[in-house]
Scaffold this active site. Structure first.
Site, PDB file in Angstrom:
ATOM      1  N   CYS A 116       0.814  -1.227   0.000  1.00  0.00           N
ATOM      2  CA  CYS A 116       0.000   0.000   0.000  1.00  0.00           C
ATOM      3  C   CYS A 116       0.844   1.272   0.000  1.00  0.00           C
ATOM      4  O   CYS A 116       0.330   2.357  -0.267  1.00  0.00           O
ATOM      5  CB  CYS A 116      -0.948   0.005   1.197  1.00  0.00           C
ATOM      6  SG  CYS A 116      -1.999  -1.446   1.237  1.00  0.00           S
ATOM      7  N   HIS A 257      -3.199   7.008   3.154  1.00  0.00           N
ATOM      8  CA  HIS A 257      -3.624   5.729   2.581  1.00  0.00           C
ATOM      9  C   HIS A 257      -5.046   5.441   3.059  1.00  0.00           C
ATOM     10  O   HIS A 257      -5.372   5.613   4.229  1.00  0.00           O
ATOM     11  CB  HIS A 257      -2.663   4.630   3.031  1.00  0.00           C
ATOM     12  CG  HIS A 257      -3.118   3.260   2.650  1.00  0.00           C
ATOM     13  ND1 HIS A 257      -3.556   2.958   1.386  1.00  0.00           N
ATOM     14  CD2 HIS A 257      -3.228   2.115   3.378  1.00  0.00           C
ATOM     15  CE1 HIS A 257      -3.911   1.682   1.343  1.00  0.00           C
ATOM     16  NE2 HIS A 257      -3.725   1.148   2.535  1.00  0.00           N
ATOM     17  N   ASN A 287     -10.135  -0.276  -0.021  1.00  0.00           N
ATOM     18  CA  ASN A 287      -8.678  -0.186  -0.004  1.00  0.00           C
ATOM     19  C   ASN A 287      -8.137  -0.723  -1.331  1.00  0.00           C
ATOM     20  O   ASN A 287      -8.206  -1.913  -1.589  1.00  0.00           O
ATOM     21  CB  ASN A 287      -8.154  -1.009   1.183  1.00  0.00           C
ATOM     22  CG  ASN A 287      -6.644  -0.963   1.310  1.00  0.00           C
ATOM     23  OD1 ASN A 287      -5.942  -0.509   0.409  1.00  0.00           O
ATOM     24  ND2 ASN A 287      -6.148  -1.461   2.431  1.00  0.00           N
TER      25      ASN A 287
HETATM   26  O1  UT7 Z   1      -3.599  -1.575   3.768  1.00  0.00           O
HETATM   27  C1  UT7 Z   1      -3.542  -2.364   4.920  1.00  0.00           C
HETATM   28  C2  UT7 Z   1      -4.643  -3.349   4.898  1.00  0.00           C
HETATM   29  N1  UT7 Z   1      -5.342  -3.647   6.056  1.00  0.00           N
HETATM   30  C3  UT7 Z   1      -5.908  -2.793   6.944  1.00  0.00           C
HETATM   31  O2  UT7 Z   1      -5.723  -1.626   6.938  1.00  0.00           O
HETATM   32  C4  UT7 Z   1      -6.798  -3.412   7.955  1.00  0.00           C
HETATM   33  C5  UT7 Z   1      -6.663  -2.808   9.322  1.00  0.00           C
HETATM   34  N2  UT7 Z   1      -7.644  -3.397  10.212  1.00  0.00           N
HETATM   35  C6  UT7 Z   1      -8.951  -3.049  10.172  1.00  0.00           C
HETATM   36  O3  UT7 Z   1      -9.360  -2.217   9.394  1.00  0.00           O
HETATM   37  C7  UT7 Z   1      -9.858  -3.687  11.189  1.00  0.00           C
HETATM   38  O4  UT7 Z   1      -9.079  -4.425  12.122  1.00  0.00           O
HETATM   39  C8  UT7 Z   1     -10.927  -4.621  10.554  1.00  0.00           C
HETATM   40  C9  UT7 Z   1     -11.913  -3.777   9.757  1.00  0.00           C
HETATM   41  C10 UT7 Z   1     -10.284  -5.661   9.672  1.00  0.00           C
HETATM   42  C11 UT7 Z   1     -11.693  -5.315  11.672  1.00  0.00           C
HETATM   43  O5  UT7 Z   1     -12.292  -4.335  12.512  1.00  0.00           O
HETATM   44  P1  UT7 Z   1     -12.124  -4.422  14.089  1.00  0.00           P
HETATM   45  O6  UT7 Z   1     -12.890  -3.313  14.646  1.00  0.00           O
HETATM   46  O7  UT7 Z   1     -10.660  -4.496  14.390  1.00  0.00           O
HETATM   47  O8  UT7 Z   1     -12.860  -5.773  14.392  1.00  0.00           O
HETATM   48  P2  UT7 Z   1     -12.330  -6.988  15.244  1.00  0.00           P
HETATM   49  O9  UT7 Z   1     -11.365  -7.779  14.428  1.00  0.00           O
HETATM   50  O10 UT7 Z   1     -11.906  -6.496  16.586  1.00  0.00           O
HETATM   51  O11 UT7 Z   1     -13.661  -7.822  15.388  1.00  0.00           O
HETATM   52  C12 UT7 Z   1     -14.769  -7.356  16.168  1.00  0.00           C
HETATM   53  C13 UT7 Z   1     -15.933  -8.296  15.925  1.00  0.00           C
HETATM   54  C14 UT7 Z   1     -15.537  -9.765  16.011  1.00  0.00           C
HETATM   55  O12 UT7 Z   1     -16.628 -10.451  16.589  1.00  0.00           O
HETATM   56  P3  UT7 Z   1     -16.592 -10.865  18.149  1.00  0.00           P
HETATM   57  O13 UT7 Z   1     -15.382 -11.744  18.303  1.00  0.00           O
HETATM   58  O14 UT7 Z   1     -16.491  -9.588  18.903  1.00  0.00           O
HETATM   59  O15 UT7 Z   1     -17.881 -11.593  18.309  1.00  0.00           O
HETATM   60  C15 UT7 Z   1     -15.401 -10.176  14.571  1.00  0.00           C
HETATM   61  O16 UT7 Z   1     -15.618 -11.536  14.360  1.00  0.00           O
HETATM   62  O17 UT7 Z   1     -16.434  -8.085  14.607  1.00  0.00           O
HETATM   63  C16 UT7 Z   1     -16.478  -9.338  13.911  1.00  0.00           C
HETATM   64  N3  UT7 Z   1     -16.235  -9.102  12.487  1.00  0.00           N
HETATM   65  C17 UT7 Z   1     -17.234  -8.836  11.616  1.00  0.00           C
HETATM   66  N4  UT7 Z   1     -18.556  -8.712  11.769  1.00  0.00           N
HETATM   67  C18 UT7 Z   1     -19.284  -8.418  10.672  1.00  0.00           C
HETATM   68  C19 UT7 Z   1     -15.063  -9.094  11.827  1.00  0.00           C
HETATM   69  N5  UT7 Z   1     -15.262  -8.835  10.530  1.00  0.00           N
HETATM   70  C20 UT7 Z   1     -16.603  -8.660  10.376  1.00  0.00           C
HETATM   71  C21 UT7 Z   1     -17.422  -8.370   9.263  1.00  0.00           C
HETATM   72  N6  UT7 Z   1     -18.765  -8.263   9.467  1.00  0.00           N
HETATM   73  N7  UT7 Z   1     -16.928  -8.184   8.021  1.00  0.00           N
END
Ligand code: UT7
Length: 330
Positions: A116, A257, A287
């Site tokens: 990225c 980004h 992204n």
């Molecule tokens: O260019 C670099 C590329 N990558 C990035 O920039 C990604 C950086 N990370 C992020 O943007 C975030 O970490 C994510 C968007 C990937 C995830 O968001 P988060 O707020 O960190 O969620 P989390 O991983 O802490 O998950 C919270 C909850 C979990 O459920 P439980 O365990 O609390 O029941 C996940 O299973 O949200 C759940 N979850 C979803 N729910 C609905 C994770 N993905 C999804 C989804 N839809 N797509």
């Protein structure tokens, strides 16, 4: 960073494929919902390349617009750099395909893999070739067709990524020109490389060998990447401001980004940059990795936000983990 000459942004352009993948579409594919995606990322839709569109085709359409904006033709270009991790083929480079499609003859052309951060890494290299007087006009492109490397069963990654391309023509500035690239600072921390990977088709693991289909897709430790993204982009903004002795009030726009709106908000918060001076276009694109900054920049120019003469700070982070900043007057 001394040099014989300085570089300026002579022209900008971008291209997004026609097909749209909305959050509602994703609801039909994985266990997710529009509200979660918008609240946690800010993304509403992403664009997806057609089956017969290669990364170099996206590059071509963005490059033609940037050349038109710069009032130059392909024959004026001395060097092509394409930042990408999803090129047409493993070999040869996408930049060589683009060179041929543009009809530029016999000029140096190469791809740069900084994920990225690929676009700003490429800008920093273009800037060096201009500063040393080697080249006058350089085409820099950030482009991805990432959807081919996304597992649409993995809700953590498939909601994030999209396809697109953005291009700049970077040219030698007149000695009196104030609108120049002031600085670029690039970094990498290979110790964190396993947080974000695309493992298949490399020397460690060929695609045909792996029984684990996930190895052929982007894999990510989302929360870790999130924390590192905020930390590194904030550090890069600080470095650029200190190096150029400017404070946040003197920066008209930050073009970060475009990975997650919450990451952008956290970076803005650290410097008290108001969110209305942070360019945010990820709602429309998701992204697009190396393409996010030139796509968002072009959108901000076309929509009357970024204007000539303004001071702009670019910052990116990505797999590697790579990161960096570019400070310029547009
Ligand atoms: O260019 C670099 C590329 N990558 C990035 O920039 C990604 C950086 N990370 C992020 O943007 C975030 O970490 C994510 C968007 C990937 C995830 O968001 P988060 O707020 O960190 O969620 P989390 O991983 O802490 O998950 C919270 C909850 C979990 O459920 P439980 O365990 O609390 O029941 C996940 O299973 O949200 C759940 N979850 C979803 N729910 C609905 C994770 N993905 C999804 C989804 N839809 N797509």
């Amino acid at each position: 960073m001394v040099g014989l000459y300085r570089s300026r942004v002579a022209g900008v352009g971008s291209y997004l494929p026609e097909k749209i993948l909305s959050n509602k579409d994703l609801e039909q594919m994985v266990d997710t919902n529009d509200q979660w995606i918008v609240e946690r990322t800010g993304i509403e839709r992403r664009h997806i390349a057609a089956p017969d569109q290669a990364t170099s085709d996206l590059c071509l359409l963005a490059s033609q617009k940037a050349l038109e904006d710069a009032k130059l033709t392909p024959s004026d270009i001395d060097l092509i750099i394409v930042g990408t991790v999803s090129g047409d083929r493993q070999m040869p480079s996408t930049a060589c395909y683009l060179q041929h499609k543009l009809g530029c003859s016999n000029i140096m052309a190469f791809d740069l893999n900084a994920a990225c951060s690929g676009f700003i890494y490429s800008i920093s290299i273009a800037d060096q070739f201009i500063r040393t007087g080697v080249y006058k006009n350089i085409l820099v492109v950030g482009a991805e067709v990432l959807h081919r490397y996304i597992n649409y069963k993995d809700r953590e990654t498939c909601i994030l990524f999209g396809d697109g391309a953005g291009a700049w023509v970077v040219s030698r500035a007149e000695s009196t020109d104030k609108n120049v690239i002031a600085s670029s600072h690039m970094h990498a921390d290979g110790g964190l490389s396993e947080l974000l990977t695309l493992q298949g088709n490399g020397s460690l693991l060929s695609t045909s060998e792996t029984p684990d289909e996930n190895k052929n897709f982007v894999q990510m430790k989302g929360r870790e990447i999130f924390k590192n993204a905020v930390r590194t982009m904030a550090a890069c903004c600080k470095e650029a401001m200190e190096h150029n002795q400017v404070n946040p009030d003197q920066i008209d726009w930050v073009v970060p980004h475009q990975a997650n709106k919450r990451i952008i908000e956290a970076v803005a918060d650290q410097f008290k940059f108001p969110m209305d001076r942070m360019v945010v276009y990820l709602n429309e694109t998701g992204n697009t990795s190396a393409a996010t900054i030139p796509i968002a920049f072009d959108w901000a120019v076309k929509n009357g936000k970024i204007q000539r003469g303004q001071q702009i700070l670019l910052t990116a982070f990505g797999a590697g983990l790579t990161s960096g900043s570019v400070l310029l007057r547009y």
